[in-house]
Scaffold this motif. Structure first.
Motif, PDB file in Angstrom:
ATOM      1  N   ASP A 201      99.977  82.844  70.574  1.00 22.48           N
ATOM      2  CA  ASP A 201      98.576  82.654  70.189  1.00 22.48           C
ATOM      3  C   ASP A 201      98.010  84.013  69.804  1.00 22.48           C
ATOM      4  O   ASP A 201      97.701  84.846  70.662  1.00 22.48           O
TER       5      ASP A 201
ATOM      6  N   SER B  55      90.976  80.870  74.615  1.00 21.29           N
ATOM      7  CA  SER B  55      91.240  80.987  73.189  1.00 21.29           C
ATOM      8  C   SER B  55      90.498  79.876  72.455  1.00 21.29           C
ATOM      9  O   SER B  55      90.176  78.846  73.057  1.00 21.29           O
TER      10      SER B  55
ATOM     11  N   ARG C  92      91.550  77.642  70.514  1.00 22.27           N
ATOM     12  CA  ARG C  92      92.290  76.387  70.470  1.00 22.27           C
ATOM     13  C   ARG C  92      92.580  75.808  71.849  1.00 22.27           C
ATOM     14  O   ARG C  92      92.582  74.600  72.030  1.00 22.27           O
TER      15      ARG C  92
ATOM     16  N   GLN D 190     100.865  76.660  72.604  1.00 19.94           N
ATOM     17  CA  GLN D 190      99.668  75.985  72.101  1.00 19.94           C
ATOM     18  C   GLN D 190      99.696  74.528  72.569  1.00 19.94           C
ATOM     19  O   GLN D 190      99.959  73.609  71.786  1.00 19.94           O
TER      20      GLN D 190
END
Length: 264
Positions: free
Chosen positions: A66, A120, A122, A180
């Motif tokens: 990431d 983050s 996401r 992720q």
């Protein structure tokens, strides 16, 4: 007198969650665990522990893959008699609940188990931290923490065996430290549980119904936010299940050790 090297040790990636598993240690010993393992540091080691996404540059990797996570996202250092978290990266670091440590800020770490999250855009990346507590006065008195110490026991959510199985399957990418992570689709959950327990006739509809009931119950009885469709902005997408999984991870209701249920 022990050398500095002997006071700093590596933790294997398969050690399991620090919420339930921690080696015997002197009071004040720091344990930090990321996606690829971690490290333990004695309180008198005079050691600055670095964590971030770029494994060669840090001692504990978090958020690998990431690029929103800084190569060196933060550090933990002993300051007098306390371990202190310093956020040196771009992203905020979240304590259990909503407290954020922003770039350039610092925060003392409490004794016991603390799940930290690098926030983050996401997803949130879990960094487990534990500081060994003194043994109870009624114990052997050898200054070593008992492995059964469970700081967040009261915060764990009540789940039936069936609910736990479905949720561990749904959240397995988070538990496996996917760079992720996203919840599995209902079709994927149904397929995996069907392979695991073929006699139980698993379907996507059944899995979704079980998880929806958990979300409704935790929203009503425990006041967990972000679990109902009217509480999140459109498009909802995976937000409801992501919020549920995050709560279960923060409260250590599900941990890496639960992955064994998918291998039985």
């Amino acid at each position: 007198m022990a050398s500095r090297v002997s006071k700093v040790s590596l933790l294997p990636k398969d050690i399991g969650s620090l919420s339930r598993t921690v080696p015997p240690a002197l009071p004040g010993t720091l344990f930090v665990l990321g996606a690829n393992g971690g490290m333990s540091v004695a309180p008198d080691a005079d050691f600055l522990l670095l964590f971030g996404r770029n494994e060669p540059d840090v001692h504990v990797c978090v958020g690998a893959g990431d690029t929103c996570v800084s190569r060196r996202q933060g550090m933990i250092i002993r300051d007098s008699s306390r371990w202190v978290l310093h956020n040196t990266g771009k992203l905020p670091i979240r304590f259990p609940g909503s407290r954020l440590v922003l770039r350039g800020d610092r925060a003392q770490l409490p004794t016991g188990y603390t799940p930290l999250f690098v926030v983050s855009p996401r997803q949130e990346h879990l960094l487990e931290v534990r500081i060994a507590a003194p043994a109870p006065s009624s114990g052997p008195g050898n200054g070593v923490e008992a492995c059964g110490d469970k700081t967040y026991e009261q915060g764990r959510r009540g789940l039936s065996p069936e609910e736990r199985l479905v949720l561990v399957c749904l959240a397995q990418r988070y538990l496996r430290n996917d760079p992720q992570p996203q919840p599995l689709t209902w079709a994927q959950v149904a397929f995996e549980l069907g392979e695991l327990r073929p006699a139980e006739r698993w379907s996507a509809k059944r899995a979704a119904h079980i998880v929806a009931n958990v979300r409704k119950r935790l929203s009503k009885e425990d006041g967990v936010p972000g679990l109902l469709e009217e509480e999140v902005p459109q498009p909802v997408g995976n937000a409801l299940n992501h919020n549920l999984i995050t709560d279960l991870l923060v409260t250590t209701t599900i941990t890496k050790s639960d992955l064994r249920k998918l291998e039985e």
